[in-house]
Design a protein around this motif. Structure first.
Motif, short mmCIF file in Angstrom:
data_model
loop_
_atom_site.label_atom_id
_atom_site.label_comp_id
_atom_site.label_asym_id
_atom_site.label_seq_id
_atom_site.Cartn_x
_atom_site.Cartn_y
_atom_site.Cartn_z
N PRO A 2 0.82 -1.19 0.00
CA PRO A 2 0.00 0.00 0.00
C PRO A 2 0.85 1.25 0.00
O PRO A 2 1.92 1.30 0.60
CB PRO A 2 -0.80 -0.12 1.30
CG PRO A 2 -0.75 -1.57 1.65
CD PRO A 2 0.55 -2.05 1.15
N SER A 3 0.37 2.29 -0.69
CA SER A 3 1.08 3.56 -0.75
C SER A 3 0.82 4.35 0.51
O SER A 3 -0.30 4.40 1.01
CB SER A 3 0.61 4.35 -1.98
OG SER A 3 1.15 5.66 -1.94
N PHE A 245 -9.60 2.50 -1.40
CA PHE A 245 -8.53 2.20 -2.35
C PHE A 245 -7.69 3.44 -2.65
O PHE A 245 -6.47 3.34 -2.85
CB PHE A 245 -9.11 1.62 -3.64
CG PHE A 245 -9.58 0.20 -3.49
CD1 PHE A 245 -8.69 -0.80 -3.14
CD2 PHE A 245 -10.91 -0.13 -3.69
CE1 PHE A 245 -9.11 -2.11 -2.99
CE2 PHE A 245 -11.34 -1.44 -3.54
CZ PHE A 245 -10.44 -2.43 -3.19
N GLU A 248 -5.40 3.85 0.48
CA GLU A 248 -4.43 2.81 0.75
C GLU A 248 -3.51 2.49 -0.43
O GLU A 248 -2.38 2.05 -0.24
CB GLU A 248 -5.16 1.52 1.18
CG GLU A 248 -5.93 1.66 2.48
CD GLU A 248 -5.03 1.95 3.66
OE1 GLU A 248 -3.89 1.44 3.68
OE2 GLU A 248 -5.46 2.71 4.56
N TYR A 249 -4.00 2.70 -1.65
CA TYR A 249 -3.24 2.21 -2.80
C TYR A 249 -2.92 3.27 -3.86
O TYR A 249 -2.02 3.07 -4.66
CB TYR A 249 -4.01 1.06 -3.48
CG TYR A 249 -4.17 -0.14 -2.59
CD1 TYR A 249 -3.12 -1.04 -2.39
CD2 TYR A 249 -5.37 -0.37 -1.92
CE1 TYR A 249 -3.26 -2.13 -1.55
CE2 TYR A 249 -5.53 -1.46 -1.08
CZ TYR A 249 -4.48 -2.33 -0.90
OH TYR A 249 -4.63 -3.41 -0.07
#
Length: 258
Positions: A2-3, A245, A248-249
């Motif tokens: 995850p970013s 999303f 987190e991504y």
């Protein structure tokens, strides 16, 4: 992986709260629609906005004061051209008391709908935050896609079942108890039975008109409310997934609107 580049949304304005027993959330509502339902039956407009305590107070007030004032009976006799009987059935001591809270229900429903729309816009600008505490020892609730037609069907079969389908337990309890009380005092089930046996005079004599006139408002509103909530639940599910999303991504350099 995850970013970690995305900033966490602020929780000053929460868009939705998922509990084990219901989902309390904000979305755009037409203030005139809220006012209309408040005029149809005081408390319904507040039920639409998940203002359960105010709605319960107004509904109980409507039951008690409408009954004492003879409002429903006067409406029926007026619609059938029996104006003298309508005047006799209305109790002026309670009728004037009824008007004040009736107008308050319409005004307050409209005002709160406008404020709710403002709060919703702020919550979206704040990052669309959803809080969740959806598990207890008695119940579990979750966001997910649901079928609006099923919500309408169950609501028409028995008001409250559509809201059980949506896991909106406070609304379901109010509607089920409300419907059971009205069905009992209106004597509508014996009247239906006698009508099916072609005993029309007995059916008419059994029917309590004051309580019976509450039924159309319940049926139409409960089906409408269940449908709207199902559609908005599905939208909320998509937004919550998109926000998750993105947080987190999604890379911070790629800004995609929800």
């Amino acid at each position: 992986m995850p970013s970690s580049h995305q900033t966490k949304p602020s929780e000053r304005y929460v868009s939705a709260y998922i509990s084990a027993y219901t989902i309390n959330y904000m979305h755009f509502r037409n203030p005139w629609v809220v006012a209309w339902w408040s005029a149809a039956f005081p408390g319904l407009g507040h039920m639409m906005m998940n203002r359960y305590m105010i709605a319960f107070i107004l509904i109980m007030w409507e039951f008690a004061v409408n009954y004492k004032a003879g409002i429903n009976s006067a409406i029926y006799y007026s619609m059938t051209g029996q104006f003298e009987r309508a005047i006799q059935s209305a109790d002026k001591r309670w009728f004037l008391f009824y008007i004040t809270a009736y107008l308050f229900s319409i005004w307050d429903g409209y005002k709160k709908a406008v404020q709710l729309n403002h709060d919703y816009m702020l919550s979206c600008a704040d990052g669309f935050t959803v809080r969740s505490d959806n598990l207890s020892i008695l119940e579990r609730n979750n966001l997910g896609k649901r079928n609006p037609l099923m919500a309408i069907l169950w609501s028409f079969l028995a008001p409250g079942l559509g809201h059980l389908y949506l896991s909106r337990l406070p609304s379901a309890v109010i509607f089920i108890v409300w419907f059971a009380v009205i069905i009992h005092f209106s004597h509508v089930l014996p009247a239906i039975h006698e009508t099916m046996e072609l005993h029309f005079a007995e059916a008419k004599a059994d029917l309590n008109l004051h309580w019976f006139l509450n039924i159309p408002s319940i049926y139409i509103f409960v089906a409408y409310d269940a449908y709207v909530n199902t559609v908005e639940y599905n939208r909320l599910f998509k937004k919550e997934q998109a926000a998750y999303f993105k947080q987190e991504y999604q890379h911070a350099g790629y800004d995609m609107p929800l």
